[in-house]
Scaffold this motif. Structure first.
Motif, mmCIF file in Angstrom:
data_model
loop_
_atom_site.group_PDB
_atom_site.id
_atom_site.type_symbol
_atom_site.label_atom_id
_atom_site.label_comp_id
_atom_site.label_asym_id
_atom_site.label_seq_id
_atom_site.Cartn_x
_atom_site.Cartn_y
_atom_site.Cartn_z
ATOM 1 N N ASP A 190 32.931 25.859 17.506
ATOM 2 C CA ASP A 190 31.817 25.543 16.603
ATOM 3 C C ASP A 190 32.033 26.170 15.229
ATOM 4 O OD1 ASP A 190 30.628 24.141 18.637
ATOM 5 O OD2 ASP A 190 29.237 25.745 19.184
ATOM 6 N N ILE A 191 32.462 27.413 15.202
ATOM 7 C CA ILE A 191 32.699 28.099 13.934
ATOM 8 C C ILE A 191 33.837 27.414 13.182
ATOM 9 C CG2 ILE A 191 33.520 30.262 12.911
ATOM 10 C CD1 ILE A 191 31.958 31.687 15.189
ATOM 11 N N SER A 192 34.857 27.012 13.915
ATOM 12 C CA SER A 192 35.985 26.324 13.302
ATOM 13 C C SER A 192 35.553 24.999 12.680
ATOM 14 C CB SER A 192 37.078 26.074 14.344
ATOM 15 O OG SER A 192 38.148 25.358 13.788
ATOM 16 N N LYS A 193 34.720 24.260 13.384
ATOM 17 C CA LYS A 193 34.215 22.987 12.847
ATOM 18 C C LYS A 193 33.366 23.224 11.602
ATOM 19 C CE LYS A 193 34.289 20.501 17.212
ATOM 20 N NZ LYS A 193 33.476 19.909 18.276
ATOM 21 N N GLY A 194 32.567 24.279 11.610
ATOM 22 C CA GLY A 194 31.758 24.617 10.437
ATOM 23 C C GLY A 194 32.636 24.974 9.249
ATOM 24 N N GLY A 195 33.686 25.741 9.493
ATOM 25 C CA GLY A 195 34.624 26.100 8.429
ATOM 26 C C GLY A 195 35.337 24.879 7.880
ATOM 27 N N GLN A 196 35.685 23.955 8.752
ATOM 28 C CA GLN A 196 36.349 22.727 8.315
ATOM 29 C C GLN A 196 35.409 21.895 7.452
ATOM 30 O OE1 GLN A 196 39.612 22.140 8.935
ATOM 31 N NE2 GLN A 196 39.446 20.412 7.564
ATOM 32 N N ALA A 197 34.143 21.834 7.817
ATOM 33 C CA ALA A 197 33.162 21.082 7.028
ATOM 34 C C ALA A 197 33.010 21.704 5.632
ATOM 35 C CB ALA A 197 31.819 21.052 7.745
ATOM 36 N N ILE A 198 32.975 23.017 5.557
ATOM 37 C CA ILE A 198 32.873 23.697 4.265
ATOM 38 C C ILE A 198 34.125 23.422 3.433
ATOM 39 C CG2 ILE A 198 32.836 25.975 3.156
ATOM 40 C CD1 ILE A 198 31.061 26.878 5.536
ATOM 41 N N HIS A 199 35.276 23.484 4.067
ATOM 42 C CA HIS A 199 36.537 23.212 3.374
ATOM 43 C C HIS A 199 36.551 21.783 2.822
ATOM 44 C CE1 HIS A 199 40.803 23.312 2.493
ATOM 45 N NE2 HIS A 199 40.933 22.177 3.153
ATOM 46 N N ASN A 200 36.127 20.838 3.625
ATOM 47 C CA ASN A 200 36.094 19.438 3.187
ATOM 48 C C ASN A 200 35.136 19.249 2.017
ATOM 49 O OD1 ASN A 200 37.956 18.802 5.147
ATOM 50 N ND2 ASN A 200 36.447 17.996 6.582
ATOM 51 N N SER A 201 33.996 19.897 2.077
ATOM 52 C CA SER A 201 33.023 19.796 0.967
ATOM 53 C C SER A 201 33.601 20.381 -0.314
ATOM 54 C CB SER A 201 31.735 20.529 1.326
ATOM 55 O OG SER A 201 31.100 19.911 2.412
ATOM 56 N N ALA A 202 34.310 21.483 -0.194
ATOM 57 C CA ALA A 202 34.921 22.120 -1.357
ATOM 58 C C ALA A 202 36.010 21.224 -1.944
ATOM 59 C CB ALA A 202 35.509 23.477 -0.979
ATOM 60 N N GLU A 203 36.781 20.577 -1.101
ATOM 61 C CA GLU A 203 37.827 19.676 -1.575
ATOM 62 C C GLU A 203 37.221 18.472 -2.317
ATOM 63 O OE1 GLU A 203 41.235 19.823 -1.562
ATOM 64 O OE2 GLU A 203 40.957 21.895 -0.905
ATOM 65 N N GLU A 204 36.129 17.956 -1.789
ATOM 66 C CA GLU A 204 35.479 16.808 -2.423
ATOM 67 C C GLU A 204 34.869 17.184 -3.785
ATOM 68 O OE1 GLU A 204 32.644 15.326 0.376
ATOM 69 O OE2 GLU A 204 34.187 14.699 1.797
ATOM 70 N N ALA A 205 34.447 18.433 -3.920
ATOM 71 C CA ALA A 205 33.791 18.886 -5.162
ATOM 72 C C ALA A 205 34.793 19.161 -6.279
ATOM 73 C CB ALA A 205 32.967 20.136 -4.893
ATOM 74 N N LYS A 206 36.077 19.215 -5.977
ATOM 75 C CA LYS A 206 37.087 19.499 -7.013
ATOM 76 C C LYS A 206 37.130 18.425 -8.071
ATOM 77 C CE LYS A 206 40.399 22.444 -4.699
ATOM 78 N NZ LYS A 206 41.761 22.564 -4.249
#
Length: 44
Positions: A28-44
């Motif tokens: 669950d924590i890994s999936k949450g971290g992946q979601a945050i990473h994806n959001s950060a990539e999209e915001a670039k």
């Protein structure tokens, strides 16, 4: 001595059950971290 062996067996069973819970929490924590990473990539 019999009480000590029984205590070890009970503790071992508890630890094995906890491993499954911890593994699920880790996923669950890994999936949450992946979601945050994806959001950060999209915001670039």
């Amino acid at each position: 001595m019999a009480r000590f062996i029984a205590l070890i067996l009970i503790a071992g069973s508890t630890l094995l059950a906890a491993c499954n819970t911890i593994a699920g929490a880790g996923e669950d924590i890994s999936k949450g971290g992946q979601a945050i990473h994806n959001s950060a990539e999209e915001a670039k």
